[in-house]
Scaffold this motif. Structure first.
Motif, PDB file in Angstrom:
ATOM      1  N   THR A   1       0.823  -1.214   0.000  1.00 15.57           N
ATOM      2  CA  THR A   1       0.000   0.000   0.000  1.00 15.57           C
ATOM      3  C   THR A   1       0.857   1.264   0.000  1.00 15.57           C
ATOM      4  O   THR A   1       0.630   2.191  -0.785  1.00 15.57           O
ATOM      5  CB  THR A   1      -0.924   0.014   1.236  1.00 15.57           C
ATOM      6  N   THR A   2       1.856   1.289   0.891  1.00 18.67           N
ATOM      7  CA  THR A   2       2.721   2.469   0.985  1.00 18.67           C
ATOM      8  C   THR A   2       3.531   2.656  -0.294  1.00 18.67           C
ATOM      9  O   THR A   2       3.685   3.781  -0.793  1.00 18.67           O
ATOM     10  CB  THR A   2       3.673   2.345   2.198  1.00 18.67           C
ATOM     11  N   ALA A   3       4.035   1.551  -0.824  1.00 20.48           N
ATOM     12  CA  ALA A   3       4.829   1.632  -2.054  1.00 20.48           C
ATOM     13  C   ALA A   3       3.983   2.136  -3.215  1.00 20.48           C
ATOM     14  O   ALA A   3       4.440   2.953  -4.033  1.00 20.48           O
ATOM     15  CB  ALA A   3       5.418   0.258  -2.383  1.00 20.48           C
ATOM     16  N   TRP A   4       2.738   1.664  -3.293  1.00 23.80           N
ATOM     17  CA  TRP A   4       1.836   2.104  -4.358  1.00 23.80           C
ATOM     18  C   TRP A   4       1.576   3.607  -4.261  1.00 23.80           C
ATOM     19  O   TRP A   4       1.621   4.335  -5.257  1.00 23.80           O
ATOM     20  CB  TRP A   4       0.519   1.321  -4.281  1.00 23.80           C
ATOM     21  N   GLN A   5       1.308   4.065  -3.049  1.00 22.15           N
ATOM     22  CA  GLN A   5       1.053   5.490  -2.835  1.00 22.15           C
ATOM     23  C   GLN A   5       2.256   6.348  -3.216  1.00 22.15           C
ATOM     24  O   GLN A   5       2.102   7.469  -3.711  1.00 22.15           O
ATOM     25  CB  GLN A   5       0.687   5.747  -1.364  1.00 22.15           C
ATOM     26  N   LEU A   6       3.444   5.811  -2.982  1.00 21.59           N
ATOM     27  CA  LEU A   6       4.672   6.540  -3.295  1.00 21.59           C
ATOM     28  C   LEU A   6       5.130   6.308  -4.738  1.00 21.59           C
ATOM     29  O   LEU A   6       6.189   6.795  -5.136  1.00 21.59           O
ATOM     30  CB  LEU A   6       5.789   6.107  -2.337  1.00 21.59           C
ATOM     31  N   GLU A   7       4.318   5.527  -5.492  1.00 24.41           N
ATOM     32  CA  GLU A   7       4.628   5.175  -6.879  1.00 24.41           C
ATOM     33  C   GLU A   7       5.936   4.387  -6.985  1.00 24.41           C
ATOM     34  O   GLU A   7       6.660   4.462  -7.982  1.00 24.41           O
ATOM     35  CB  GLU A   7       4.684   6.431  -7.762  1.00 24.41           C
ATOM     36  N   GLN A   8       6.215   3.621  -5.935  1.00 21.23           N
ATOM     37  CA  GLN A   8       7.362   2.697  -5.956  1.00 21.23           C
ATOM     38  C   GLN A   8       6.841   1.340  -6.468  1.00 21.23           C
ATOM     39  O   GLN A   8       6.677   0.389  -5.707  1.00 21.23           O
ATOM     40  CB  GLN A   8       7.970   2.547  -4.559  1.00 21.23           C
ATOM     41  N   TYR A   9       6.573   1.268  -7.764  1.00 20.07           N
ATOM     42  CA  TYR A   9       5.875   0.106  -8.313  1.00 20.07           C
ATOM     43  C   TYR A   9       6.711  -1.172  -8.259  1.00 20.07           C
ATOM     44  O   TYR A   9       6.171  -2.265  -8.073  1.00 20.07           O
ATOM     45  CB  TYR A   9       5.410   0.410  -9.740  1.00 20.07           C
ATOM     46  N   ALA A  10       8.005  -1.039  -8.421  1.00 20.25           N
ATOM     47  CA  ALA A  10       8.859  -2.237  -8.329  1.00 20.25           C
ATOM     48  C   ALA A  10       8.799  -2.815  -6.917  1.00 20.25           C
ATOM     49  O   ALA A  10       8.692  -4.038  -6.738  1.00 20.25           O
ATOM     50  CB  ALA A  10      10.298  -1.878  -8.690  1.00 20.25           C
ATOM     51  N   ARG A  11       8.865  -1.938  -5.903  1.00 21.80           N
ATOM     52  CA  ARG A  11       8.766  -2.394  -4.512  1.00 21.80           C
ATOM     53  C   ARG A  11       7.373  -2.961  -4.229  1.00 21.80           C
ATOM     54  O   ARG A  11       7.233  -3.968  -3.532  1.00 21.80           O
ATOM     55  CB  ARG A  11       9.055  -1.223  -3.573  1.00 21.80           C
ATOM     56  N   ALA A  12       6.359  -2.328  -4.780  1.00 20.56           N
ATOM     57  CA  ALA A  12       4.989  -2.826  -4.615  1.00 20.56           C
ATOM     58  C   ALA A  12       4.860  -4.232  -5.199  1.00 20.56           C
ATOM     59  O   ALA A  12       4.219  -5.116  -4.613  1.00 20.56           O
ATOM     60  CB  ALA A  12       4.006  -1.877  -5.286  1.00 20.56           C
ATOM     61  N   GLY A  13       5.503  -4.434  -6.351  1.00 22.22           N
ATOM     62  CA  GLY A  13       5.493  -5.763  -6.969  1.00 22.22           C
ATOM     63  C   GLY A  13       6.156  -6.802  -6.095  1.00 22.22           C
ATOM     64  O   GLY A  13       5.674  -7.946  -5.983  1.00 22.22           O
TER      65      GLY A  13
END
Length: 409
Positions: free
Chosen positions: A304-316
């Protein structure tokens, strides 16, 4: 005449043989050579570079300057010999230099011992390292009982011991420094000394003592409300506890870091920390299965936090961990839903390799559920990315072939 001459020769020979043996037998047995040669740094033979015995009359300033210049030349000569490949000759000269350096003061001698000790260690000259370590110990011995030791000398001793890779002796010097600076209430020096002690413990993989030292540093940082120091020490503690596989303590340190980052609006580092916390909770489920919920929770927060920060690789990364956890727990619907979210995330990250693997995973889940049409579609999607990447094309073609055959029966 010939017989008489022959008798004399025989008698002489017998006398030489037996007489010689008797004479040798009367002598004492030769002493065995010393198993360990004497330390060349402790030789007290007068040296031509000394105008007189300093024990009887100390050198004056001019004599010390002359001696220092001569010793600098010896150091250069030794270095030249070492470069030429004459290691024995080089260390013979260095030992002479070191013997004479003590007449210029304790600190000067320790500095020289440290320099030559580093060279000896790098040259793998174990015996020379022993000589230097023994000399350092001899210098340190009277200092141990001093209530007000010279901190500069103790610091030099600690550094010299590190050069010859003797952490246990180095620690005795730094621990005495620590006692002294605490007595003087010198907080800055206390922090500096504790940091050195912590790094020494870490360099020799003594995780319990390293952790104890950084816990002390954290207390000092908390008392001063020093946020930067708190972060440094918590990062160290988290790393130490992870390497020592003390995951509960590592999680505690990481959670403290998360709170500090939130309070200071430094959110970018939180997704990675949450991912690590979740992984450690997952490790702890082997002993306590109930902690699986904490693993789920932290993977979700990481995503959730990664998505909000647009850290898509980390979100993945977080989503892949979640999918594996859902599948292990038998929560297949959740795994499929999360896989669809992963597809969207990998598209935003423009991660073709991630997309290929995501479709592969979806296909496998559908095969397990015997939903072959959906599995076929997933593998066909995966093949498109495999073809673009020129990677695993055969694998996807084989999967498509198998599913097609199953659907045909």
């Amino acid at each position: 005449m010939f017989k008489w001459f022959r008798l004399i020769i025989i008698t002489t020979t017998v006398f030489c043989l037996f007489g010689g043996s008797l004479t040798l037998g009367a002598k004492k047995k030769p002493q065995q050579p010393d198993k360990f040669p004497p330390n060349p740094l402790e030789i007290t033979t007068p040296d031509p570079l000394l105008p007189r015995s300093p024990d009887k009359q100390p050198l004056n300033v001019l004599e010390k300057r002359r001696l220092e210049a001569a010793l600098d030349k010896l150091n250069q000569e030794a270095a030249v010999k070492l470069r030429a490949g004459d290691k024995v000759g080089a260390f013979d000269i260095w030992n002479r230099e070191l013997r004479l350096r003590r007449h210029l003061g304790t600190l000067v001698e320790i500095t020289a011992l440290s320099r030559v000790g580093a060279i000896a260690y790098n040259e793998n000259n174990r015996q020379q390292v022993i000589y230097i370590t023994q000399r350092l110990q001899k210098i340190q011995q009277p200092i141990k009982s001093q209530t007000q030791p010279d901190l500069e000398i103790l610091q030099a001793l600690g550094q010299a011991y590190q050069q010859v890779r003797s952490p246990e002796f180095a620690l005795t010097a730094y621990e005495q420094i620590l006692v002294t600076v605490r007595r003087r209430k010198d907080t800055a020096k206390e922090v500096e000394t504790l940091t050195t002690i912590g790094e020494l413990h870490l360099s020799w993989f003594d995780y319990p003592k390293a952790a104890a030292t950084y816990e002390e540093l954290l207390v000092l940082a908390n008392s001063d409300n020093n946020i930067n120091s708190q972060i440094i020490y918590l990062q160290k503690l988290a790393s130490i506890y992870t390497q020592a596989k003390e995951f509960s303590k590592s999680i505690q340190a990481k959670n403290q870091l998360v709170e500090i980052y939130r309070q200071n609006n430094n959110l970018a580092l939180i997704p990675g920390l949450k991912l690590a916390i979740a992984s450690e909770y997952e490790s702890l489920t082997k002993e306590n299965p109930d902690l699986i919920q904490e693993a789920f929770k932290n993977y979700q927060e990481s995503y959730t936090t990664a998505w909000q920060l647009e850290q898509y690789a980390r979100a993945g990364d977080a989503l892949r961990k979640l999918i594996a956890l859902y599948r292990a727990a038998g929560q297949i619907e959740d795994a499929l839903q999360t896989s669809q979210t992963l597809i969207q995330t990998e598209q935003l990250a423009a991660n073709f390799y991630g997309l290929m693997n995501a479709y592969d995973q979806i296909g496998q889940i559908y095969v397990e559920r015997k939903e072959y049409a959906k599995a076929l579609n997933a593998f066909q999607q995966g093949l498109k990315f495999a073809q673009q990447l020129k990677h695993d094309e055969n694998y996807f073609n084989q999967q498509i072939k198998k599913i097609s055959e199953l659907m045909a029966t």
